[in-house]
Design a protein around this motif. Sequence first.
Motif, PDB file in Angstrom:
ATOM      1  N   LYS A  34      -6.088  -2.365  -1.132  1.00 22.76           N
ATOM      2  CA  LYS A  34      -6.136  -1.046  -0.471  1.00 22.76           C
ATOM      3  C   LYS A  34      -5.080  -0.864   0.611  1.00 22.76           C
ATOM      4  O   LYS A  34      -4.670   0.244   0.901  1.00 22.76           O
ATOM      5  N   ARG A  35      -4.675  -1.972   1.234  1.00 20.05           N
ATOM      6  CA  ARG A  35      -3.713  -1.833   2.344  1.00 20.05           C
ATOM      7  C   ARG A  35      -2.282  -2.162   1.943  1.00 20.05           C
ATOM      8  O   ARG A  35      -1.396  -2.218   2.781  1.00 20.05           O
ATOM      9  N   THR A  37       1.461  -1.814   0.672  1.00 14.13           N
ATOM     10  CA  THR A  37       2.411  -0.720   0.821  1.00 14.13           C
ATOM     11  C   THR A  37       3.227  -0.504  -0.459  1.00 14.13           C
ATOM     12  O   THR A  37       3.843   0.536  -0.634  1.00 14.13           O
ATOM     13  N   GLN A  43       1.457   5.939 -10.738  1.00 15.03           N
ATOM     14  CA  GLN A  43       1.227   6.834  -9.604  1.00 15.03           C
ATOM     15  C   GLN A  43      -0.190   7.405  -9.659  1.00 15.03           C
ATOM     16  O   GLN A  43      -0.855   7.555  -8.635  1.00 15.03           O
ATOM     17  N   ASP A  47      -2.954   7.271  -6.708  1.00 11.57           N
ATOM     18  CA  ASP A  47      -3.585   8.502  -6.206  1.00 11.57           C
ATOM     19  C   ASP A  47      -5.111   8.409  -6.301  1.00 11.57           C
ATOM     20  O   ASP A  47      -5.825   8.763  -5.368  1.00 11.57           O
ATOM     21  N   GLY A  50      -6.635   6.192  -3.795  1.00 15.80           N
ATOM     22  CA  GLY A  50      -6.471   6.643  -2.417  1.00 15.80           C
ATOM     23  C   GLY A  50      -5.699   5.639  -1.576  1.00 15.80           C
ATOM     24  O   GLY A  50      -5.982   5.441  -0.395  1.00 15.80           O
ATOM     25  N   ILE A  51      -4.729   4.983  -2.204  1.00 15.82           N
ATOM     26  CA  ILE A  51      -3.914   3.996  -1.482  1.00 15.82           C
ATOM     27  C   ILE A  51      -2.569   4.643  -1.147  1.00 15.82           C
ATOM     28  O   ILE A  51      -1.957   5.283  -1.993  1.00 15.82           O
ATOM     29  N   GLY A  52      -2.115   4.451   0.090  1.00 11.61           N
ATOM     30  CA  GLY A  52      -0.840   5.045   0.495  1.00 11.61           C
ATOM     31  C   GLY A  52       0.332   4.174   0.106  1.00 11.61           C
ATOM     32  O   GLY A  52       1.268   4.019   0.884  1.00 11.61           O
ATOM     33  N   ALA A  53       0.284   3.562  -1.077  1.00 13.87           N
ATOM     34  CA  ALA A  53       1.342   2.629  -1.480  1.00 13.87           C
ATOM     35  C   ALA A  53       2.381   3.323  -2.353  1.00 13.87           C
ATOM     36  O   ALA A  53       2.132   4.392  -2.918  1.00 13.87           O
ATOM     37  N   GLN A  54       3.513   2.671  -2.455  1.00 11.31           N
ATOM     38  CA  GLN A  54       4.584   3.158  -3.313  1.00 11.31           C
ATOM     39  C   GLN A  54       4.491   2.412  -4.649  1.00 11.31           C
ATOM     40  O   GLN A  54       4.235   1.201  -4.665  1.00 11.31           O
TER      41      GLN A  54
END
Length: 298
Positions: A34-35, A37, A43, A47, A50-54
């Motif tokens: 989850k954390r 990057t 993608q 989405d 809900g992970i803010g990763a690339q």
Amino acid sequence: MRIPCGSISIGLDSPDGDIPFLSHAHSDHTGGLKRKTSLLSSQATIDLAGIGAQAIEADGAKLIDAGHILGAKQLLVDSDGARTVYTGDISLRQNIFGMKAEIPVCDRLIIEATYGDPSYVFPPLEEVYSQIYGFVKENSKKNIIIGAYELGKSQELVRLMNEDGIAPIVTEKTDDFCSVYEKHGIKLDRIVVGSEEAEEAMSRAFAAIVPMWKAKRYFAKRLADAFERPTVCAVATGWALHYRFNTDAAFPLSDHADFNELVHYVEQSGAKEVDFFCGDGKRVMDAVKSKSGLILNS
Ligand SMILES: [Zn+2]
């Protein structure tokens, strides 16, 4: 678990290794990621999780379709002259959105075995869809609640009901997942519980998709009393093939490969080395061996 890819290693639905691969967004696969990057993933999966990763790529690694749910991918790695495939969760039956798993030829296969039991052979998906469709039609004058996992199965049910002109009521969480499906091109008409539109819809017989644990007769009874209208409940899950649920109906809707499909996958892949996760693959390998007469390592 991790596998080598050239000079680096890739973690399989796990933070192990230099780069983590996330096969799909179900919570039993996102643990520890989850954390992050950056992820080797689609993608749509990032989405939905809900992970803010690339989403990144790695030389020698390729993502291929897994069916199962939106964004689900298998990992194919060519390294040191050998090809390894990790399936994540797969479905070989083409679902209502046209998603299904590819079967690549490989040397080493790491495959799920959720239904690695010969008693789990699902009816054709069209048959299950038409059972659900029939249940909804036959109870159109009643409230209908159907329990399903909020990611994957619920979106299939929304689409199935949409084809009958029904926009079902869904939870906020299911609605969030539906929004990601829409972002990725899959239109889903639904009404969110608690909204004015839902109040309006509930003034007459309605259909709702609820989390599995809620689809019980006592909950249907509470709804029947509150709305003074007969209410029926059902569940949509692969386990419905053998387990009894406290509902009026249970539909074996699964987004996993069944036993025969696992055997088919292993055979078609031609893999000489096969490992299983999420279950015991012993009986799958017994079936493969008895069909092919080859000696495989499991
Ligand atoms: Zn899954």
